[in-house]
Write a protein that holds these residues in place. Structure first.
Motif, PDB file in Angstrom:
ATOM      1  N   ASN A 122       0.097   4.625   1.777  1.00 45.17           N
ATOM      2  CA  ASN A 122       0.301   4.682   3.223  1.00 45.17           C
ATOM      3  C   ASN A 122       1.685   4.183   3.645  1.00 45.17           C
ATOM      4  O   ASN A 122       1.953   4.034   4.837  1.00 45.17           O
ATOM      5  CB  ASN A 122      -0.781   3.867   3.943  1.00 45.17           C
ATOM      6  CG  ASN A 122      -2.147   4.488   3.754  1.00 45.17           C
ATOM      7  OD1 ASN A 122      -2.327   5.684   3.970  1.00 45.17           O
ATOM      8  ND2 ASN A 122      -3.113   3.686   3.325  1.00 45.17           N
ATOM      9  N   ASN A 123       2.547   3.881   2.670  1.00 46.11           N
ATOM     10  CA  ASN A 123       3.905   3.393   2.920  1.00 46.11           C
ATOM     11  C   ASN A 123       3.905   2.144   3.807  1.00 46.11           C
ATOM     12  O   ASN A 123       4.643   2.054   4.780  1.00 46.11           O
ATOM     13  CB  ASN A 123       4.777   4.498   3.530  1.00 46.11           C
ATOM     14  CG  ASN A 123       6.254   4.144   3.507  1.00 46.11           C
ATOM     15  OD1 ASN A 123       6.702   3.347   2.689  1.00 46.11           O
ATOM     16  ND2 ASN A 123       7.013   4.735   4.408  1.00 46.11           N
ATOM     17  N   VAL A 124       3.041   1.195   3.461  1.00 39.49           N
ATOM     18  CA  VAL A 124       2.953  -0.058   4.199  1.00 39.49           C
ATOM     19  C   VAL A 124       3.222  -1.206   3.237  1.00 39.49           C
ATOM     20  O   VAL A 124       2.495  -1.405   2.259  1.00 39.49           O
ATOM     21  CB  VAL A 124       1.564  -0.234   4.857  1.00 39.49           C
ATOM     22  CG1 VAL A 124       1.461  -1.597   5.530  1.00 39.49           C
ATOM     23  CG2 VAL A 124       1.293   0.882   5.851  1.00 39.49           C
ATOM     24  N   ARG A 140       3.715  -5.301   3.100  1.00 41.17           N
ATOM     25  CA  ARG A 140       3.506  -6.563   3.811  1.00 41.17           C
ATOM     26  C   ARG A 140       4.524  -7.567   3.281  1.00 41.17           C
ATOM     27  O   ARG A 140       4.609  -7.789   2.076  1.00 41.17           O
ATOM     28  CB  ARG A 140       2.084  -7.062   3.596  1.00 41.17           C
ATOM     29  CG  ARG A 140       1.059  -6.248   4.348  1.00 41.17           C
ATOM     30  CD  ARG A 140      -0.378  -6.613   3.972  1.00 41.17           C
ATOM     31  NE  ARG A 140      -1.331  -5.815   4.702  1.00 41.17           N
ATOM     32  CZ  ARG A 140      -1.633  -4.549   4.430  1.00 41.17           C
ATOM     33  NH1 ARG A 140      -1.046  -3.931   3.427  1.00 41.17           N
ATOM     34  NH2 ARG A 140      -2.509  -3.878   5.159  1.00 41.17           N
ATOM     35  N   LEU A 142       4.585  -6.031   8.750  1.00 38.34           N
ATOM     36  CA  LEU A 142       4.393  -4.755   8.071  1.00 38.34           C
ATOM     37  C   LEU A 142       5.640  -3.894   8.221  1.00 38.34           C
ATOM     38  O   LEU A 142       6.179  -3.763   9.324  1.00 38.34           O
ATOM     39  CB  LEU A 142       3.193  -4.012   8.660  1.00 38.34           C
ATOM     40  CG  LEU A 142       1.878  -4.775   8.710  1.00 38.34           C
ATOM     41  CD1 LEU A 142       0.805  -3.927   9.367  1.00 38.34           C
ATOM     42  CD2 LEU A 142       1.450  -5.200   7.321  1.00 38.34           C
ATOM     43  N   TYR A 143       6.072  -3.315   7.099  1.00 40.11           N
ATOM     44  CA  TYR A 143       7.261  -2.464   7.095  1.00 40.11           C
ATOM     45  C   TYR A 143       7.032  -1.238   6.230  1.00 40.11           C
ATOM     46  O   TYR A 143       6.241  -1.267   5.290  1.00 40.11           O
ATOM     47  CB  TYR A 143       8.481  -3.221   6.544  1.00 40.11           C
ATOM     48  CG  TYR A 143       8.930  -4.330   7.442  1.00 40.11           C
ATOM     49  CD1 TYR A 143       9.753  -4.068   8.532  1.00 40.11           C
ATOM     50  CD2 TYR A 143       8.525  -5.638   7.211  1.00 40.11           C
ATOM     51  CE1 TYR A 143      10.157  -5.091   9.372  1.00 40.11           C
ATOM     52  CE2 TYR A 143       8.925  -6.654   8.053  1.00 40.11           C
ATOM     53  CZ  TYR A 143       9.750  -6.383   9.125  1.00 40.11           C
ATOM     54  OH  TYR A 143      10.147  -7.381   9.960  1.00 40.11           O
ATOM     55  N   ALA A 144       7.789  -0.203   6.525  1.00 40.35           N
ATOM     56  CA  ALA A 144       7.853   0.970   5.652  1.00 40.35           C
ATOM     57  C   ALA A 144       8.934   0.697   4.604  1.00 40.35           C
ATOM     58  O   ALA A 144       9.825  -0.136   4.812  1.00 40.35           O
ATOM     59  CB  ALA A 144       8.204   2.210   6.471  1.00 40.35           C
ATOM     60  N   THR A 145       8.867   1.400   3.487  1.00 41.79           N
ATOM     61  CA  THR A 145       9.803   1.145   2.389  1.00 41.79           C
ATOM     62  C   THR A 145      11.254   1.394   2.790  1.00 41.79           C
ATOM     63  O   THR A 145      12.153   0.719   2.283  1.00 41.79           O
ATOM     64  CB  THR A 145       9.466   2.010   1.160  1.00 41.79           C
ATOM     65  OG1 THR A 145       9.409   3.384   1.557  1.00 41.79           O
ATOM     66  CG2 THR A 145       8.141   1.593   0.542  1.00 41.79           C
ATOM     67  N   ASP A 173       0.875  -1.163   0.000  1.00 41.91           N
ATOM     68  CA  ASP A 173       0.000   0.000   0.000  1.00 41.91           C
ATOM     69  C   ASP A 173       0.917   1.219   0.000  1.00 41.91           C
ATOM     70  O   ASP A 173       1.309   1.719   1.051  1.00 41.91           O
ATOM     71  CB  ASP A 173      -0.903  -0.021   1.232  1.00 41.91           C
ATOM     72  CG  ASP A 173      -1.811   1.197   1.326  1.00 41.91           C
ATOM     73  OD1 ASP A 173      -1.709   2.101   0.458  1.00 41.91           O
ATOM     74  OD2 ASP A 173      -2.611   1.254   2.277  1.00 41.91           O
TER      75      ASP A 173
END
Length: 142
Positions: A36-38, A40, A50-53, A33
């Motif tokens: 939202n910078n999510v 999976r 879940l991580y941010a880029t 996503d």
């Protein structure tokens, strides 16, 4: 923007906050996503995390890595150069097993990790820049 599903990633080994405790582990993007910078990431039979880029690393493109290796050969340790050259060769063929092997190789030490990977966030920014350049070139050619 390219579809990230199925991309192999490495959770940054120096990530300070990781509720899933997967620092330094290789996983596969199951969904993203980007608004939202999510991201999976799956790790086999365990629940997705879940991580941010910016928390995820990907391998640098083969051409970039190979070019920079040849430029910087004199500044590198011999073993690191050999490792990164092997990574570059694996990237050229690019089968999923070879990409996983390449990621496992760059984890060897800090220099190979820094030289052989880029954050997913930075890779996405580069891809977007290239897409804009292509669109501008197409527009100019009309």
């Amino acid at each position: 923007m390219e579809d990230l599903t199925g991309t192999l990633v490495l959770v940054h080994p120096e990530l300070t906050t990781d509720p899933a405790k997967r620092q330094g582990q290789i996983g596969m993007i199951t969904s993203a996503d980007l608004n939202n910078n999510v991201i999976r990431v799956g790790f086999g039979n365990t629940p997705v995390a879940l991580y941010a880029t910016e928390a995820l690393l990907v391998l640098r493109p083969h051409n970039d890595l190979y070019r920079d290796l040849l430029t910087d050969v004199k500044q590198m340790e011999v073993q690191d150069f050999k490792t990164l050259l092997r990574v570059s060769m694996l990237l050229e063929n690019g089968s999923p097993n070879q990409l996983k092997e390449a990621l496992e190789m760059v984890i060897a030490n800090k220099q190979t990790l820094e030289y052989g990977t880029v954050s997913l966030q930075d890779k996405m920014a580069l891809v977007m820049e290239k897409e804009i350049e292509v669109q501008q070139q197409v527009g100019i050619g009309r």
